[in-house]
Design a protein around this motif. Structure first.
Motif, PDB file in Angstrom:
ATOM      1  N   CYS A  95       0.837  -1.194   0.000  1.00  8.03           N
ATOM      2  CA  CYS A  95       0.000   0.000   0.000  1.00  8.03           C
ATOM      3  C   CYS A  95       0.878   1.252   0.000  1.00  8.03           C
ATOM      4  CB  CYS A  95      -0.882  -0.019   1.248  1.00  8.03           C
ATOM      5  SG  CYS A  95      -1.957   1.419   1.356  1.00  8.03           S
ATOM      6  N   HIS A 122      -5.230   4.417   5.109  1.00  5.29           N
ATOM      7  CA  HIS A 122      -6.392   5.026   4.444  1.00  5.29           C
ATOM      8  C   HIS A 122      -7.647   4.231   4.782  1.00  5.29           C
ATOM      9  CE1 HIS A 122      -6.631   1.845   1.399  1.00  5.29           C
ATOM     10  NE2 HIS A 122      -5.315   1.916   1.303  1.00  5.29           N
ATOM     11  N   CYS A 165      -7.408  -2.156   0.617  1.00  3.76           N
ATOM     12  CA  CYS A 165      -6.517  -1.962  -0.525  1.00  3.76           C
ATOM     13  C   CYS A 165      -7.001  -2.835  -1.686  1.00  3.76           C
ATOM     14  CB  CYS A 165      -5.091  -2.387  -0.178  1.00  3.76           C
ATOM     15  SG  CYS A 165      -4.342  -1.442   1.134  1.00  3.76           S
ATOM     16  N   HIS A 179      -2.834   0.450  -7.230  1.00  2.00           N
ATOM     17  CA  HIS A 179      -3.531   0.435  -5.946  1.00  2.00           C
ATOM     18  C   HIS A 179      -4.703   1.365  -6.175  1.00  2.00           C
ATOM     19  CE1 HIS A 179      -4.246   2.341  -1.955  1.00  2.00           C
ATOM     20  NE2 HIS A 179      -4.023   1.130  -1.484  1.00  2.00           N
TER      21      HIS A 179
HETATM   22 ZN   LIG Z   1      -3.977   0.651   0.599  1.00  5.93          ZN
END
Ligand SMILES: [Zn+2]
Length: 302
Positions: A111, A116, A120, A287
């Motif tokens: 990642c 976040h 992912c 990603h």
């Molecule tokens: Zn991620």
């Protein structure tokens, strides 16, 4: 004026040709020093010369590409400069006499922005998938690939002269993705990285009567391959790499011998071609919509 001052002002002038809108300003002072080799005295001189930055005097942020370009040009004791030496060492010693030396490449991804929200989502780029026949990355953290590398000696001789001359007018500078396909920027400022130089030099080669196409893949620099792009030229029915811009750049950095590697010589035993196309602006592993952090490690089978 000292020579050092001239070099520093030259690289800041170059950096300033990149529009500010394409900068990230994500690198704080501590990282600029540790990773990019920018100590306090140099930082202050570059700021006086106009190096783009954001924030306050105590909490200044810089653009990573600016710092990378500065570090390479000024040969700061930084990671990127060490990488250049690895590149040239790989070129200087063709690995074996085999026609197609083989090598395993381990590709890992992670990642790029831990923490976040949401999960992912990793996916492999369509170009990479086509080249390697990979179906899915789900449930994996790495994959191992068998690289096949062309290891044939070739010299293009005088036929490559128009391309070599044009390559000599270009200055190596890592560019933000927005400028990779911008031929207007390249023609005006002559700054190019391997991707934008490839598109331009293919055009020059074709105009001078050669049959040329852009190729991309991995430059097998020691244990750490890097993504690279280079022109290929058709010779007696086979596509052969021609990379005078890259060779000239390594020679300007004093890490490659011009006697061993004349610019008309095909890079040999170091390029793994994965695809052929223009507009070489992509990620190997995505990603979401952006690029994942990747690492590549090569193990040669001698
Ligand atoms: Zn991620």
């Amino acid at each position: 004026m000292s020579e050092l001052f001239n070099l520093e002002s030259e690289i800041v002038d170059r950096v300033l040709k990149i529009p500010d809108a394409f900068r990230e300003f994500s690198v704080p002072i501590s990282v600029a020093k540790r990773i990019f080799g920018l100590d306090e005295a140099l930082r202050s001189r570059l700021l006086d010369l106009g190096l783009p930055h954001r924030g306050t005097a105590r909490d200044t942020h810089f653009d990573p590409l600016d710092l990378e370009n500065i570090g390479t040009f000024l040969r700061l004791p930084a990671l990127h400069w060490s990488a250049m030496r690895l590149w040239s060492r790989s070129l200087a010693k063709p690995r074996s006499r085999q026609q197609h030396p083989t090598c395993q490449v381990k590709l890992r991804w992670k990642c790029p922005a831990p923490g976040h929200s949401g999960e992912c989502h990793f996916s492999i780029s369509p170009e990479f998938k086509r080249a390697l026949g990979i179906v899915s990355l789900v449930g994996k953290k790495s994959i191992t690939l068998d690289a096949v590398i062309e290891n044939r000696a070739h010299d293009f001789g005088l036929a490559l002269d128009p391309v070599i001359r044009e390559a000599g007018t270009l200055i190596y500078h890592r560019l933000p993705p927005e400028l990779i396909d911008d031929t207007g920027f390249l023609r005006e400022h002559r700054l190019a990285d391997c991707r934008s130089a490839t598109g331009h030099l293919v055009h020059i080669a074709n105009r001078s009567g050669l049959n040329s196409r852009p190729a991309w893949g991995l430059f097998m620099a020691g244990p750490y391959p890097v993504i690279h792009a280079w022109p290929e030229i058709e010779q007696a029915g086979a596509w052969v790499p021609a990379d005078p811009f890259f060779l000239a750049t390594l020679q300007q950095w004093d890490v490659l011998s011009g006697t061993d590697w004349p610019l008309s010589r095909a890079p040999q035993g170091v390029l793994w071609r994965l695809g052929v196309k223009g507009g070489l602006n992509f990620h190997i592993v995505y990603h979401g919509q952006g690029g994942a952090s990747i690492s590549l490690i090569a193990r040669w089978q001698e």
